[in-house]
Design a protein around this motif. Sequence first.
Motif, PDB file in Angstrom:
ATOM      1  N   ALA A 277       0.818  -1.220   0.000  1.00  9.95           N
ATOM      2  CA  ALA A 277       0.000   0.000   0.000  1.00  9.95           C
ATOM      3  C   ALA A 277       0.850   1.268   0.000  1.00  9.95           C
ATOM      4  O   ALA A 277       0.438   2.299  -0.542  1.00  9.95           O
ATOM      5  CB  ALA A 277      -0.929   0.001   1.204  1.00  9.95           C
ATOM      6  N   LEU A 278       2.042   1.216   0.588  1.00  4.96           N
ATOM      7  CA  LEU A 278       2.881   2.412   0.711  1.00  4.96           C
ATOM      8  C   LEU A 278       4.018   2.455  -0.309  1.00  4.96           C
ATOM      9  O   LEU A 278       4.913   3.300  -0.195  1.00  4.96           O
ATOM     10  CB  LEU A 278       3.472   2.490   2.129  1.00  4.96           C
ATOM     11  N   ASP A 279       3.981   1.592  -1.297  1.00  3.60           N
ATOM     12  CA  ASP A 279       5.091   1.511  -2.247  1.00  3.60           C
ATOM     13  C   ASP A 279       5.371   2.829  -2.929  1.00  3.60           C
ATOM     14  O   ASP A 279       6.536   3.201  -3.143  1.00  3.60           O
ATOM     15  CB  ASP A 279       4.806   0.444  -3.311  1.00  3.60           C
ATOM     16  N   GLU A 280       4.342   3.575  -3.311  1.00  2.00           N
ATOM     17  CA  GLU A 280       4.537   4.810  -4.068  1.00  2.00           C
ATOM     18  C   GLU A 280       4.187   6.061  -3.280  1.00  2.00           C
ATOM     19  O   GLU A 280       4.579   7.156  -3.651  1.00  2.00           O
ATOM     20  CB  GLU A 280       3.684   4.773  -5.354  1.00  2.00           C
ATOM     21  N   ASP A 281       3.435   5.903  -2.220  1.00  2.00           N
ATOM     22  CA  ASP A 281       2.975   7.054  -1.440  1.00  2.00           C
ATOM     23  C   ASP A 281       2.977   6.658   0.027  1.00  2.00           C
ATOM     24  O   ASP A 281       2.171   5.832   0.452  1.00  2.00           O
ATOM     25  CB  ASP A 281       1.568   7.460  -1.895  1.00  2.00           C
ATOM     26  N   LYS A 282       3.884   7.239   0.806  1.00  2.00           N
ATOM     27  CA  LYS A 282       4.042   6.836   2.208  1.00  2.00           C
ATOM     28  C   LYS A 282       2.970   7.421   3.116  1.00  2.00           C
ATOM     29  O   LYS A 282       2.856   7.028   4.268  1.00  2.00           O
ATOM     30  CB  LYS A 282       5.413   7.293   2.729  1.00  2.00           C
ATOM     31  N   GLY A 283       2.162   8.370   2.602  1.00  2.00           N
ATOM     32  CA  GLY A 283       1.265   9.083   3.487  1.00  2.00           C
ATOM     33  C   GLY A 283      -0.198   8.719   3.447  1.00  2.00           C
ATOM     34  O   GLY A 283      -0.795   8.408   4.472  1.00  2.00           O
ATOM     35  N   SER A 284      -0.800   8.725   2.274  1.00  2.00           N
ATOM     36  CA  SER A 284      -2.260   8.723   2.205  1.00  2.00           C
ATOM     37  C   SER A 284      -2.906   7.436   2.717  1.00  2.00           C
ATOM     38  O   SER A 284      -4.027   7.465   3.216  1.00  2.00           O
ATOM     39  CB  SER A 284      -2.719   9.002   0.772  1.00  2.00           C
TER      40      SER A 284
END
Length: 244
Positions: free
Chosen positions: A53-60
């Motif tokens: 889930a966080l591979d490309e975006d660590k926040g959302s």
Amino acid sequence: MYFTMAISISEKNHFMNDHNQHAKQVLDKAREAHAAKEYETSLASYEWFFEHALDEDKGSLYGVRLSYCLFGWVELGQEYEPARIRLEQKFEHSILALEQSRNPEYFHDYASIGACLGQQEAVLDKFIAYHHADPRLAREIVHFIWDELLASPHMLVCATYIDNAPALYDGKLEKHDETMKIFASRPELATDDFMQGMRDRFIQEVSNIIKVLQASGRTEEAGAVSARAKADLEKRNYIHSLPA
């Protein structure tokens, strides 16, 4: 050069949005498969989401990964033993990954999975072990278990990690104000109950700082933080009952 960079940023954001959308679809698939009693598919989907889930975006999707994903995984495990076993294995793997990589985020995984599995005492014991044997690592991960420490017989351990009480308070106030401002601009999210919950949470955090300082004999610092907090809370028209 600027035009090329702008295009690159736009393309990256588009890719990240696509990835997040796909991840959300995988999480939806996990829930739907569970409801349809397609347990193996549901487990594979929960596990993929947790890992990617966080591979490309660590926040959302950070919070979703450690809440809804894990809650659903635990519910699946109540009906499908392989799911429970895999989550227990993930629990153990998280702490091994922390010790190998020293990446604090793995402790957040460990603590969150532990809470879902009813292993809060084991998580607390693991932190206390690091507190004594590996203080540098403990300092990196203490914020992930701060509330649990405050509610435990180890409350005074928290004082070890308060180097500058006024600075800690200032940081929490700034973060609180920023968060309240963001949600105030989203009326569809900022219900009265939600905003009151945010205020109550901040007041509790400040109260805990004061209590820890008082319990550890740092009464002058406790008084200074209390005085500043009371003035700031009254300025914001917050009803409070901070420790004296």
